[in-house]
Design a protein around this motif. Structure first.
Motif, PDB file in Angstrom:
ATOM      1  N   HIS A   1       0.819  -1.212   0.000  1.00  0.00           N
ATOM      2  CA  HIS A   1       0.000   0.000   0.000  1.00  0.00           C
ATOM      3  C   HIS A   1       0.856   1.266   0.000  1.00  0.00           C
ATOM      4  CE1 HIS A   1      -3.365  -2.605   0.662  1.00  0.00           C
ATOM      5  NE2 HIS A   1      -2.856  -3.051   1.791  1.00  0.00           N
ATOM      6  N   ARG A   2       0.459   2.230  -0.827  1.00  0.00           N
ATOM      7  CA  ARG A   2       1.179   3.503  -0.894  1.00  0.00           C
ATOM      8  C   ARG A   2       1.001   4.322   0.380  1.00  0.00           C
ATOM      9  NH1 ARG A   2       1.524   6.094  -6.772  1.00  0.00           N
ATOM     10  NH2 ARG A   2       1.888   4.212  -7.993  1.00  0.00           N
ATOM     11  N   GLU A   3      -0.082   4.118   1.064  1.00  0.00           N
ATOM     12  CA  GLU A   3      -0.295   4.780   2.346  1.00  0.00           C
ATOM     13  C   GLU A   3      -0.319   3.713   3.430  1.00  0.00           C
ATOM     14  OE1 GLU A   3      -3.724   7.275   2.153  1.00  0.00           O
ATOM     15  OE2 GLU A   3      -2.845   8.623   0.660  1.00  0.00           O
ATOM     16  N   CYS A   4       0.857   3.201   3.708  1.00  0.00           N
ATOM     17  CA  CYS A   4       0.997   2.131   4.704  1.00  0.00           C
ATOM     18  C   CYS A   4       0.730   2.692   6.103  1.00  0.00           C
ATOM     19  CB  CYS A   4       2.400   1.554   4.617  1.00  0.00           C
ATOM     20  SG  CYS A   4       2.720   0.172   5.727  1.00  0.00           S
TER      21      CYS A   4
ATOM     22  N   GLY B   1      11.320   8.310  15.930  1.00  0.00           N
ATOM     23  CA  GLY B   1      10.219   8.187  16.880  1.00  0.00           C
ATOM     24  C   GLY B   1       9.882   6.750  17.224  1.00  0.00           C
ATOM     25  N   GLY B   2      10.452   5.809  16.523  1.00  0.00           N
ATOM     26  CA  GLY B   2      10.228   4.381  16.757  1.00  0.00           C
ATOM     27  C   GLY B   2      10.466   3.597  15.479  1.00  0.00           C
ATOM     28  N   PRO B   3      11.072   2.401  15.563  1.00  0.00           N
ATOM     29  CA  PRO B   3      11.361   1.608  14.367  1.00  0.00           C
ATOM     30  C   PRO B   3      10.148   1.326  13.489  1.00  0.00           C
ATOM     31  CG  PRO B   3      12.573   0.733  16.231  1.00  0.00           C
ATOM     32  CD  PRO B   3      11.647   1.781  16.778  1.00  0.00           C
ATOM     33  N   LEU B   4       8.969   1.211  14.092  1.00  0.00           N
ATOM     34  CA  LEU B   4       7.776   0.966  13.282  1.00  0.00           C
ATOM     35  C   LEU B   4       7.467   2.167  12.393  1.00  0.00           C
ATOM     36  CD1 LEU B   4       5.411  -0.846  15.804  1.00  0.00           C
ATOM     37  CD2 LEU B   4       6.781  -1.865  13.974  1.00  0.00           C
ATOM     38  N   ASN B   5       7.713   3.374  12.890  1.00  0.00           N
ATOM     39  CA  ASN B   5       7.505   4.571  12.068  1.00  0.00           C
ATOM     40  C   ASN B   5       8.418   4.541  10.848  1.00  0.00           C
ATOM     41  OD1 ASN B   5       5.754   5.455  14.055  1.00  0.00           O
ATOM     42  ND2 ASN B   5       7.203   6.898  14.956  1.00  0.00           N
ATOM     43  N   ALA B   6       9.661   4.137  11.075  1.00  0.00           N
ATOM     44  CA  ALA B   6      10.608   4.054   9.969  1.00  0.00           C
ATOM     45  C   ALA B   6      10.146   3.028   8.943  1.00  0.00           C
ATOM     46  CB  ALA B   6      11.998   3.692  10.495  1.00  0.00           C
ATOM     47  N   ALA B   7       9.637   1.897   9.420  1.00  0.00           N
ATOM     48  CA  ALA B   7       9.164   0.856   8.506  1.00  0.00           C
ATOM     49  C   ALA B   7       7.948   1.320   7.715  1.00  0.00           C
ATOM     50  CB  ALA B   7       8.837  -0.414   9.285  1.00  0.00           C
ATOM     51  N   VAL B   8       7.062   2.082   8.347  1.00  0.00           N
ATOM     52  CA  VAL B   8       5.896   2.634   7.650  1.00  0.00           C
ATOM     53  C   VAL B   8       6.352   3.560   6.529  1.00  0.00           C
ATOM     54  CG1 VAL B   8       3.937   4.216   7.877  1.00  0.00           C
ATOM     55  CG2 VAL B   8       4.265   2.383   9.538  1.00  0.00           C
ATOM     56  N   TRP B   9       7.313   4.436   6.833  1.00  0.00           N
ATOM     57  CA  TRP B   9       7.829   5.353   5.805  1.00  0.00           C
ATOM     58  C   TRP B   9       8.412   4.577   4.630  1.00  0.00           C
ATOM     59  CZ3 TRP B   9      12.689   5.726   3.729  1.00  0.00           C
ATOM     60  CH2 TRP B   9      12.864   6.780   2.805  1.00  0.00           C
ATOM     61  N   LEU B  10       9.239   3.585   4.918  1.00  0.00           N
ATOM     62  CA  LEU B  10       9.877   2.814   3.853  1.00  0.00           C
ATOM     63  C   LEU B  10       8.841   2.078   3.008  1.00  0.00           C
ATOM     64  CD1 LEU B  10      12.472   1.686   2.517  1.00  0.00           C
ATOM     65  CD2 LEU B  10      12.313  -0.229   4.132  1.00  0.00           C
ATOM     66  N   ALA B  11       7.915   1.401   3.656  1.00  0.00           N
ATOM     67  CA  ALA B  11       6.902   0.642   2.924  1.00  0.00           C
ATOM     68  C   ALA B  11       6.096   1.552   2.005  1.00  0.00           C
ATOM     69  CB  ALA B  11       5.985  -0.089   3.900  1.00  0.00           C
TER      70      ALA B  11
ATOM     71  N   ALA C   1       4.975   3.358  -3.497  1.00  0.00           N
ATOM     72  CA  ALA C   1       4.732   4.457  -4.435  1.00  0.00           C
ATOM     73  C   ALA C   1       5.646   4.362  -5.652  1.00  0.00           C
ATOM     74  CB  ALA C   1       4.938   5.788  -3.729  1.00  0.00           C
ATOM     75  N   MET C   2       6.792   3.725  -5.507  1.00  0.00           N
ATOM     76  CA  MET C   2       7.730   3.550  -6.615  1.00  0.00           C
ATOM     77  C   MET C   2       7.423   2.318  -7.452  1.00  0.00           C
ATOM     78  SD  MET C   2      11.283   4.392  -4.597  1.00  0.00           S
ATOM     79  CE  MET C   2      12.288   3.865  -5.982  1.00  0.00           C
ATOM     80  N   GLY C   3       6.441   1.518  -7.007  1.00  0.00           N
ATOM     81  CA  GLY C   3       6.119   0.291  -7.724  1.00  0.00           C
ATOM     82  C   GLY C   3       7.036  -0.864  -7.394  1.00  0.00           C
ATOM     83  N   ASP C   4       7.754  -0.774  -6.278  1.00  0.00           N
ATOM     84  CA  ASP C   4       8.709  -1.808  -5.877  1.00  0.00           C
ATOM     85  C   ASP C   4       8.509  -2.120  -4.394  1.00  0.00           C
ATOM     86  OD1 ASP C   4      10.836  -3.590  -5.991  1.00  0.00           O
ATOM     87  OD2 ASP C   4      12.355  -2.024  -5.684  1.00  0.00           O
ATOM     88  N   PRO C   5       7.326  -2.634  -4.020  1.00  0.00           N
ATOM     89  CA  PRO C   5       6.982  -2.746  -2.595  1.00  0.00           C
ATOM     90  C   PRO C   5       7.774  -3.815  -1.862  1.00  0.00           C
ATOM     91  CG  PRO C   5       5.316  -3.801  -3.952  1.00  0.00           C
ATOM     92  CD  PRO C   5       6.240  -3.098  -4.903  1.00  0.00           C
ATOM     93  N   LEU C   6       7.789  -3.667  -0.551  1.00  0.00           N
ATOM     94  CA  LEU C   6       8.361  -4.703   0.300  1.00  0.00           C
ATOM     95  C   LEU C   6       7.526  -5.978   0.178  1.00  0.00           C
ATOM     96  CD1 LEU C   6       9.086  -2.581   3.491  1.00  0.00           C
ATOM     97  CD2 LEU C   6      10.813  -3.633   2.005  1.00  0.00           C
ATOM     98  N   ARG C   7       8.233  -7.119   0.206  1.00  0.00           N
ATOM     99  CA  ARG C   7       7.576  -8.412   0.032  1.00  0.00           C
ATOM    100  C   ARG C   7       7.821  -9.323   1.229  1.00  0.00           C
ATOM    101  NH1 ARG C   7       3.978  -7.536  -4.018  1.00  0.00           N
ATOM    102  NH2 ARG C   7       4.992  -6.749  -5.926  1.00  0.00           N
ATOM    103  N   ALA C   8       6.978 -10.331   1.368  1.00  0.00           N
ATOM    104  CA  ALA C   8       7.174 -11.346   2.401  1.00  0.00           C
ATOM    105  C   ALA C   8       8.572 -11.932   2.278  1.00  0.00           C
ATOM    106  CB  ALA C   8       6.128 -12.446   2.254  1.00  0.00           C
ATOM    107  N   GLY C   9       9.242 -12.058   3.404  1.00  0.00           N
ATOM    108  CA  GLY C   9      10.604 -12.564   3.426  1.00  0.00           C
ATOM    109  C   GLY C   9      11.657 -11.487   3.442  1.00  0.00           C
TER     110      GLY C   9
END
Length: 287
Positions: A129-132, A213-223, A228-236
């Motif tokens: 999702h582009r808005e994770c 502010g917390g590692p989860l925030n960083a992961a949300v930004w990255l995801a 949005a670039m068409g190259d999303p994070l995948r399982a694994g």
């Protein structure tokens, strides 16, 4: 936001992108750092910097290297202020960048290594999702691990801007993962306290909250950025979420260890100076 990854092909890169990619690749190959590449682009051209990064990523894949995840950089407000930016950046993690917990980095493997402690996340689901949201990340993460990122710069004397570090794969070198997976239900990542030691002496401290502010925030930004670039994070995928404290220069013979109560520990050494020459000499004697 960087343009989509298919917008720059290795056989059709603009001359300035190809020149910067060539300089960084040659520095990595020879062990001789290159001048900053920012002079090849307009001020603050982040899209061009990511194009350089993607070109060398594709070259690595064409050579048989396997991408296993991403790293997030510039998660510290102090570092962002130093480089004049207001957002993190990211780079790619290859399988051959992994160093076993307790292992040793060979002499001469990196140019200008520094060590920082981080939280690593391993995904069990895609994040398309582009808005994770944080909920999306919580559902997707399989487990967390303590990690050491060994950052490195192919740029002379770490003379970097945001353009230089992005082009240089977010200044990524190697990484070390602790060996005990921890589910997110068992740990509050924001409240974690980290200590990093060098040769047994504390050299860096921080908390989970120090990482955007917390590692989860960083992961949300990255995801969100990758989707949005068409190259999303995948399982694994493996995600290094960013430093919990200041990075520390590493010298031959140093041993680093991070301890993060509730998450575990990770340890790495750096071979003493001359170890590579001694090994090469022993190999020659056996021929």
């Amino acid at each position: 936001m960087p343009t989509a990854p298919d917008s720059v092909r290795a056989d059709a890169a603009p001359p300035d992108v190809a020149k910067a990619a060539d300089a960084l690749a040659e520095a990595a190959r020879t062990g001789a750092a290159c001048p900053p590449v920012r002079t090849l682009f307009a001020d603050g051209d982040i899209d061009a910097a990511y194009a350089v990064q993607r070109l060398n990523l594709r070259r690595g894949q064409a050579a048989g290297r396997r991408v296993v995840g991403r790293k997030i950089g510039l998660t510290s407000p102090a570092v962002q202020a130093q480089l004049g930016v207001d957002r993190p950046d990211f780079g790619a993690l290859f399988a051959d960048m992994a160093v076993p917990d307790g292992g040793e980095v060979p002499a001469g493997r990196l140019l200008q290594p520094k060590v920082e402690a981080e939280v690593a996340l391993v995904l069990g689901r895609d994040l398309p999702h582009r808005e994770c949201t944080v909920v999306d990340v919580l559902r997707a993460v399989d487990f967390a691990l303590p990690a050491l990122e060994i950052v490195d710069s192919r740029i002379q004397d770490w003379d970097i801007s945001i353009v230089d570090t992005v082009a240089d794969n977010a200044s990524c070198g190697l990484y070390v993962l602790g060996g005990t997976p921890v589910p997110l239900t068992a740990v509050d990542l924001r409240a974690l306290r980290m200590t990093l030691t060098r040769n047994g002496e504390p050299v860096s401290e921080g908390t989970g909250a120090d990482c955007l502010g917390g590692p989860l925030n960083a992961a949300v930004w990255l995801a969100s950025a990758l989707a949005a670039m068409g190259d999303p994070l995948r399982a694994g995928d493996l995600v290094l979420t960013g430093a919990l404290g200041p990075m520390v220069p590493a010298a031959p013979g140093d041993v680093f260890e991070t301890r993060i109560p509730g998450l575990g520990s990770a340890r790495v050494g750096f071979a003493a100076a001359g170890a590579a020459d001694a090994a090469a000499g022993a190999e020659g004697d056996n021929k």
